[in-house]
Design an enzyme around this catalytic site. Structure first.
Site, PDB file in Angstrom:
ATOM      1  N   VAL A 176      10.445   7.998 -14.413  1.00  0.00           N
ATOM      2  CA  VAL A 176      10.093   8.463 -13.127  1.00  0.00           C
ATOM      3  C   VAL A 176       9.822   9.763 -13.195  1.00  0.00           C
ATOM      4  O   VAL A 176      10.913  10.633 -13.727  1.00  0.00           O
ATOM      5  CB  VAL A 176      11.010   8.254 -12.049  1.00  0.00           C
ATOM      6  CG1 VAL A 176      10.300   8.536 -10.602  1.00  0.00           C
ATOM      7  CG2 VAL A 176      11.147   6.779 -11.775  1.00  0.00           C
ATOM      8  N   CYS A 177       8.702  10.536 -13.075  1.00  0.00           N
ATOM      9  CA  CYS A 177       8.565  12.062 -13.139  1.00  0.00           C
ATOM     10  C   CYS A 177       8.689  12.572 -14.373  1.00  0.00           C
ATOM     11  O   CYS A 177       8.433  12.189 -15.413  1.00  0.00           O
ATOM     12  CB  CYS A 177       9.183  12.545 -11.926  1.00  0.00           C
ATOM     13  SG  CYS A 177       8.869  14.012 -11.453  1.00  0.00           S
ATOM     14  N   THR A 178       9.670  13.499 -14.340  1.00  0.00           N
ATOM     15  CA  THR A 178      10.214  14.273 -15.537  1.00  0.00           C
ATOM     16  C   THR A 178      11.170  13.227 -16.563  1.00  0.00           C
ATOM     17  O   THR A 178      11.300  13.905 -17.482  1.00  0.00           O
ATOM     18  CB  THR A 178      10.607  15.725 -15.461  1.00  0.00           C
ATOM     19  OG1 THR A 178      11.704  15.528 -14.508  1.00  0.00           O
ATOM     20  CG2 THR A 178       9.449  16.651 -14.868  1.00  0.00           C
ATOM     21  N   THR A 226       3.470  11.705 -16.345  1.00  0.00           N
ATOM     22  CA  THR A 226       4.483  12.235 -15.967  1.00  0.00           C
ATOM     23  C   THR A 226       3.888  13.086 -14.657  1.00  0.00           C
ATOM     24  O   THR A 226       2.725  13.266 -14.276  1.00  0.00           O
ATOM     25  CB  THR A 226       5.115  13.190 -16.976  1.00  0.00           C
ATOM     26  OG1 THR A 226       6.391  13.810 -16.478  1.00  0.00           O
ATOM     27  CG2 THR A 226       4.267  14.206 -17.336  1.00  0.00           C
TER      28      THR A 226
END
Length: 208
Positions: free
Chosen positions: A108-110, A128
């Site tokens: 998830v995300c970074t 990302t």
């Protein structure tokens, strides 16, 4: 072939974004409740100690440490503030080991930065958070950065940011259980995003 999710490991670390963790955790918890399938979900820090999120600095209690874990049906890597975890070689090594052994590896995300650092995404597509796309491309040229909010290639899943992490988790439920369960989970969460501003309106307001 459908992967049955029973044992789920979620990596936690100092600097984590709490919603990157809590969003998918809520989706998976509801999937277990609605399907009636028992789930073993464990939060794992590298040393088994509590960690703190990057915004409120509040404690998140881990269920155990990464080093003693062997494999999972799903290993989930949230994101957060990369300045606090991006160069943690021990954390990256453990994600590499567990990600290689687990049926599904998701970010998830970074959290994508941690997964990419392991080399497990080389030759594959990932996504990302929009703020870190340039950084990602510069540091991980062997990974193809995709524009989609959710990307799925083989056993590798990734999502762009907090709400995209919920989207990814719902898609995982649809793939690993069935779409009907995923729809019931989404309804239980009352997750029907109607943001007050469009993506273009938001990005236009971001300082250059």
């Amino acid at each position: 072939m459908r992967t049955v999710l029973k044992d789920i490991g979620i990596v936690v670390f100092n600097g984590i974004e709490r919603l990157d963790l809590e969003g998918p955790l809520g989706v998976l918890g509801w999937a277990g409740k609605i399907s009636g399938d028992p789930l073993n979900i464990r939060l794992l820090s590298k040393d088994g100690l509590p960690v703190h999120d990057h915004l409120t600095k509040r404690s998140i209690v881990a269920d155990g440490d990464l080093k003693t874990a062997t494999r999972f049906d799903l290993l989930l890597v949230p994101g957060g503030d990369p300045a606090q975890f991006g160069s943690d070689s021990v954390l990256i090594d453990e994600i590499r080991r567990l990600g290689s052994a687990s049926s599904i590896l998701a970010s998830v995300c970074t959290g994508a930065l941690l997964v990419a650092a392991t080399g497990l995404a080389n030759g594959k597509r990932m996504t990302t958070h929009w703020k870190f796309r340039s950084h990602f491309s510069q540091h991980y040229p062997k990974v193809t950065l995709a524009p989609e909010r959710v990307v799925h290639e083989g056993n590798l899943w990734s999502s762009a940011g907090i709400s995209a992490g919920i989207d990814m988790a719902l898609r995982l439920v649809a793939a690993c259980w069935n779409p009907q369960i995923a729809k019931q989970v989404q309804g239980s969460l009352e997750y029907f995003p109607e943001p007050p501003f469009t993506k273009d309106e938001v990005l236009e307001s971001v300082p250059k």
